[in-house]
Scaffold this motif. Structure first.
Motif, PDB file in Angstrom:
ATOM      1  N   ASP A  81      81.663 -14.541  18.777  1.00  0.00           N
ATOM      2  CA  ASP A  81      82.184 -13.953  19.943  1.00  0.00           C
ATOM      3  C   ASP A  81      83.752 -13.648  20.034  1.00  0.00           C
ATOM      4  OD1 ASP A  81      82.602 -12.669  22.477  1.00  0.00           O
ATOM      5  OD2 ASP A  81      82.240 -14.674  23.734  1.00  0.00           O
ATOM      6  N   PRO A  82      84.172 -12.786  19.072  1.00  0.00           N
ATOM      7  CA  PRO A  82      85.416 -12.784  18.533  1.00  0.00           C
ATOM      8  C   PRO A  82      86.346 -12.264  19.660  1.00  0.00           C
ATOM      9  CG  PRO A  82      84.471 -10.990  17.386  1.00  0.00           C
ATOM     10  CD  PRO A  82      83.252 -11.849  18.152  1.00  0.00           C
ATOM     11  N   SER A  99      74.827 -11.279  12.653  1.00  0.00           N
ATOM     12  CA  SER A  99      74.652 -12.041  13.836  1.00  0.00           C
ATOM     13  C   SER A  99      75.880 -11.752  14.719  1.00  0.00           C
ATOM     14  CB  SER A  99      74.466 -13.296  13.819  1.00  0.00           C
ATOM     15  OG  SER A  99      73.587 -13.999  13.105  1.00  0.00           O
ATOM     16  N   TYR A 100      75.792 -11.237  15.948  1.00  0.00           N
ATOM     17  CA  TYR A 100      76.811 -10.844  16.923  1.00  0.00           C
ATOM     18  C   TYR A 100      76.594 -11.157  18.273  1.00  0.00           C
ATOM     19  CZ  TYR A 100      79.493  -7.526  19.586  1.00  0.00           C
ATOM     20  OH  TYR A 100      80.349  -6.831  20.415  1.00  0.00           O
ATOM     21  N   ALA A 101      77.520 -11.623  19.068  1.00  0.00           N
ATOM     22  CA  ALA A 101      77.357 -11.833  20.331  1.00  0.00           C
ATOM     23  C   ALA A 101      78.272 -11.140  21.360  1.00  0.00           C
ATOM     24  CB  ALA A 101      77.551 -13.415  20.786  1.00  0.00           C
ATOM     25  N   GLY A 102      78.039 -10.079  21.786  1.00  0.00           N
ATOM     26  CA  GLY A 102      78.999  -9.145  22.786  1.00  0.00           C
ATOM     27  C   GLY A 102      78.753  -9.081  24.014  1.00  0.00           C
ATOM     28  N   GLN A 103      79.394  -8.065  24.745  1.00  0.00           N
ATOM     29  CA  GLN A 103      79.104  -7.977  25.926  1.00  0.00           C
ATOM     30  C   GLN A 103      77.706  -7.515  26.517  1.00  0.00           C
ATOM     31  OE1 GLN A 103      81.943  -8.904  28.123  1.00  0.00           O
ATOM     32  NE2 GLN A 103      80.667  -8.455  30.131  1.00  0.00           N
ATOM     33  N   LEU A 104      77.144  -6.277  25.912  1.00  0.00           N
ATOM     34  CA  LEU A 104      76.110  -5.994  26.165  1.00  0.00           C
ATOM     35  C   LEU A 104      74.924  -6.098  25.218  1.00  0.00           C
ATOM     36  CD1 LEU A 104      77.230  -1.964  27.132  1.00  0.00           C
ATOM     37  CD2 LEU A 104      76.631  -4.204  28.614  1.00  0.00           C
ATOM     38  N   ILE A 105      75.355  -6.433  23.789  1.00  0.00           N
ATOM     39  CA  ILE A 105      74.520  -6.783  22.863  1.00  0.00           C
ATOM     40  C   ILE A 105      74.675  -8.081  22.032  1.00  0.00           C
ATOM     41  CG2 ILE A 105      73.731  -5.816  20.625  1.00  0.00           C
ATOM     42  CD1 ILE A 105      74.902  -3.066  21.509  1.00  0.00           C
ATOM     43  N   THR A 106      73.563  -8.806  22.013  1.00  0.00           N
ATOM     44  CA  THR A 106      73.688  -9.953  21.133  1.00  0.00           C
ATOM     45  C   THR A 106      72.530  -9.533  19.854  1.00  0.00           C
ATOM     46  OG1 THR A 106      73.918 -11.337  22.831  1.00  0.00           O
ATOM     47  CG2 THR A 106      73.039 -12.388  20.802  1.00  0.00           C
ATOM     48  N   ILE A 156      82.222  -7.366  13.632  1.00  0.00           N
ATOM     49  CA  ILE A 156      80.982  -6.859  13.110  1.00  0.00           C
ATOM     50  C   ILE A 156      80.946  -5.750  12.378  1.00  0.00           C
ATOM     51  CG2 ILE A 156      80.475  -6.003  15.336  1.00  0.00           C
ATOM     52  CD1 ILE A 156      77.660  -7.570  13.556  1.00  0.00           C
ATOM     53  N   HIS A 157      80.262  -4.960  11.480  1.00  0.00           N
ATOM     54  CA  HIS A 157      80.282  -3.887  11.054  1.00  0.00           C
ATOM     55  C   HIS A 157      79.821  -2.857  11.905  1.00  0.00           C
ATOM     56  CE1 HIS A 157      75.840  -4.850  10.505  1.00  0.00           C
ATOM     57  NE2 HIS A 157      76.421  -6.002  10.206  1.00  0.00           N
ATOM     58  N   THR A 158      79.632  -1.707  11.581  1.00  0.00           N
ATOM     59  CA  THR A 158      78.854  -0.444  12.349  1.00  0.00           C
ATOM     60  C   THR A 158      77.435  -0.983  12.343  1.00  0.00           C
ATOM     61  OG1 THR A 158      80.528   1.050  11.658  1.00  0.00           O
ATOM     62  CG2 THR A 158      78.438   1.915  12.467  1.00  0.00           C
ATOM     63  N   TRP A 175      65.186  -9.741  12.849  1.00  0.00           N
ATOM     64  CA  TRP A 175      66.188  -9.808  13.467  1.00  0.00           C
ATOM     65  C   TRP A 175      65.706  -8.906  14.981  1.00  0.00           C
ATOM     66  CZ3 TRP A 175      67.564  -4.827  15.116  1.00  0.00           C
ATOM     67  CH2 TRP A 175      67.273  -3.634  14.360  1.00  0.00           C
ATOM     68  N   TYR A 176      66.499  -9.278  15.851  1.00  0.00           N
ATOM     69  CA  TYR A 176      66.375  -8.513  16.989  1.00  0.00           C
ATOM     70  C   TYR A 176      67.553  -8.543  18.143  1.00  0.00           C
ATOM     71  CZ  TYR A 176      65.167 -13.150  18.855  1.00  0.00           C
ATOM     72  OH  TYR A 176      64.909 -14.495  19.090  1.00  0.00           O
ATOM     73  N   THR A 177      67.251  -7.475  19.119  1.00  0.00           N
ATOM     74  CA  THR A 177      68.495  -7.506  19.834  1.00  0.00           C
ATOM     75  C   THR A 177      68.285  -8.368  21.156  1.00  0.00           C
ATOM     76  OG1 THR A 177      68.140  -5.241  20.788  1.00  0.00           O
ATOM     77  CG2 THR A 177      69.461  -5.343  18.958  1.00  0.00           C
ATOM     78  N   GLN A 178      69.508  -8.676  21.865  1.00  0.00           N
ATOM     79  CA  GLN A 178      68.946  -9.181  23.216  1.00  0.00           C
ATOM     80  C   GLN A 178      70.300  -8.615  24.252  1.00  0.00           C
ATOM     81  OE1 GLN A 178      69.241 -13.391  22.982  1.00  0.00           O
ATOM     82  NE2 GLN A 178      66.955 -13.628  22.972  1.00  0.00           N
ATOM     83  N   GLY A 179      70.051  -8.449  25.489  1.00  0.00           N
ATOM     84  CA  GLY A 179      70.980  -8.167  26.102  1.00  0.00           C
ATOM     85  C   GLY A 179      70.550  -6.735  27.275  1.00  0.00           C
TER      86      GLY A 179
END
Lengths: 270, 142
Positions: free
Chosen positions: B138-139, B98-105, A190-192, B55-59
């Motif tokens: 989720d890379p 779109s992104y799915a990470g540890q603290l942030i989606t 992902i980007h910044t 768009w919104y964040t979850q986590g």
């Protein structure tokens, strides 16, 4: 190439915990031992422990001494913990800077997702040191802010993308620690976040304009501090994190932000 | 995030995009085309039915969100039990992906809002994915 901006210092949060430096631990242990000694020997009953073995007042004496001892231990344990946490960052960080100049870190002005880039690291040495290791990481940092009741907390998680572990060596005063490194932002990364475009667009939003009309100075300050950001609670940022381990001296830790734009790398360029 | 507050059945159908993990996926700057069907439980008067791209964040962190495009649909009196349909075409921006990470989606969604003239609005949303690569979100295997 441009000078990358320092972002955070101290160890990164890979694995979720921060370590403390040896000097911090040593100071804390010294503090606790000193406190114990003061607690015993300044206590009125402390003398009784040593001298009044056959006296009935020995029980009172031991109790008094114990109270002083525990109080002293608690007080100086707090000091010890403070030294551990703050000292390792401030004192340790400051000490490491006594041996090393501020580094010059050159990198790209912006990087696309999937793109390779070079980082040029140069750091002048102020005093003779034995560098036992140099670790340079590429990290993606997740930063969040959350509220629980009336309290606000922050948390970070660092994804280690690439690690360069380099050999150290003896560096004399006036020499330079040079490193030229190559990194790559993974194609599926992902980007910044937020992007500069998101921040710019948010300035025109009704929320910001309302604060601007009421108090322009406050609005400017809130914008610069990120409290009027569209992503005030969630941020993603890329960093090159440098750790230099110095023998019998606090480590040097510093991260530098690499702006990653919302654009997928292709050979056609920007 | 946007739970249907009952009293109205909202169905959202996305008509284009590719499928990843059961969700419709789009490239940045692409159009999202679809249809919404709203069946109010009772007779209601609405100021408008709106389709929004959000768009919104979850986590772990408190929620951040943004509305990037809105289409306004029918308004007026809706008869209970009678379906109302609305087509929409919404344009995605270039970011955030779109992104799915540890603290942030980071979640993208088409949201349908039934803006009532009085009382609580009804809303529901259909998550979508915006990614330039159509690869896993989720890379880092977190």
């Amino acid at each position: 190439m441009t000078q990358l901006q320092p972002s955070f210092s101290g160890k990164s949060a890979i694995g979720g915990e921060n370590n403390t430096s040896a000097i911090g631990i040593a100071i804390a242990v010294f503090g606790i031992l000193t406190c114990a000694a003061i607690g015993v020997f300044t206590a009125e009953g402390g003398v009784l422990i040593i001298g009044a073995v056959a006296n009935n007042t020995i029980i009172i004496g031991i109790a008094t001494a114990g109270t002083f001892l525990i109080t002293g231990l608690i007080c100086l344990s707090i000091v010890g913990v403070l030294v551990l946490t703050v000292g390792s960052r401030l004192i340790g960080g400051g000490l490491s800077r006594a041996k090393l100049e501020a580094p010059e870190v050159l990198g790209p002005e912006r990087v696309r997702v999937g793109e390779r880039f070079n980082v040029q690291y140069r750091q002048a040495v102020k005093g003779d040191i034995n560098v036992t290791g140099i670790t340079i990481d590429l990290l993606l940092r997740e930063w969040v802010r959350y509220t629980s009741g009336t309290d606000t907390y922050t948390d970070v998680h660092d994804h280690l993308i690439k690690r360069h572990e380099l050999r150290g060596g003896l560096f004399s005063r006036g020499s330079i620690i040079p490193q030229d490194l190559r990194f790559e932002i993974p194609r599926n990364a992902i980007h910044t976040f937020p992007t500069p475009q998101m921040l710019e667009a948010h300035k025109q939003s009704e929320e910001v304009q309302k604060v601007m009309r009421r108090n322009p100075k406050l609005a400017e300050r809130m914008l610069s501090q990120g409290t009027l950001s569209p992503t005030r609670n969630n941020r993603l940022s890329w960093h090159v994190h440098v750790q230099i381990d110095i023998e019998r001296w606090p480590d040097f830790n510093q991260a530098f932000e690499v702006p990653v734009v919302a654009d997928l790398y292709s050979d056609e360029g920007f | 995030m946007f739970r249907n507050k009952a009293k109205s059945d909202i169905r959202i159908t996305i008509k284009n995009g590719r499928t990843i993990d059961g969700l419709q996926a789009f490239l940045p700057n692409e159009e999202v085309r679809g249809e919404a069907e709203i069946i109010p439980e009772n007779d209601i008067t609405v100021d408008a039915i709106r389709a929004r791209l959000v768009w919104y964040t979850q986590g772990r962190g408190d929620r951040d969100m943004g509305v990037v495009d809105t289409v306004t649909g029918p308004s007026g009196f809706l008869t209970g039990g009678v379906p109302v349909r609305m087509d929409f075409t919404l344009r995605l921006p270039s970011a955030p992906w779109s992104y799915a990470g540890q603290l942030i989606t980071l979640v993208w969604a088409v949201q349908i809002v039934v803006d009532r003239d009085r009382g609580l609005d009804y809303d529901d949303d259909q998550p979508i994915i915006m990614t330039p690569t159509f690869e896993t979100l989720d890379p880092f295997g977190s």
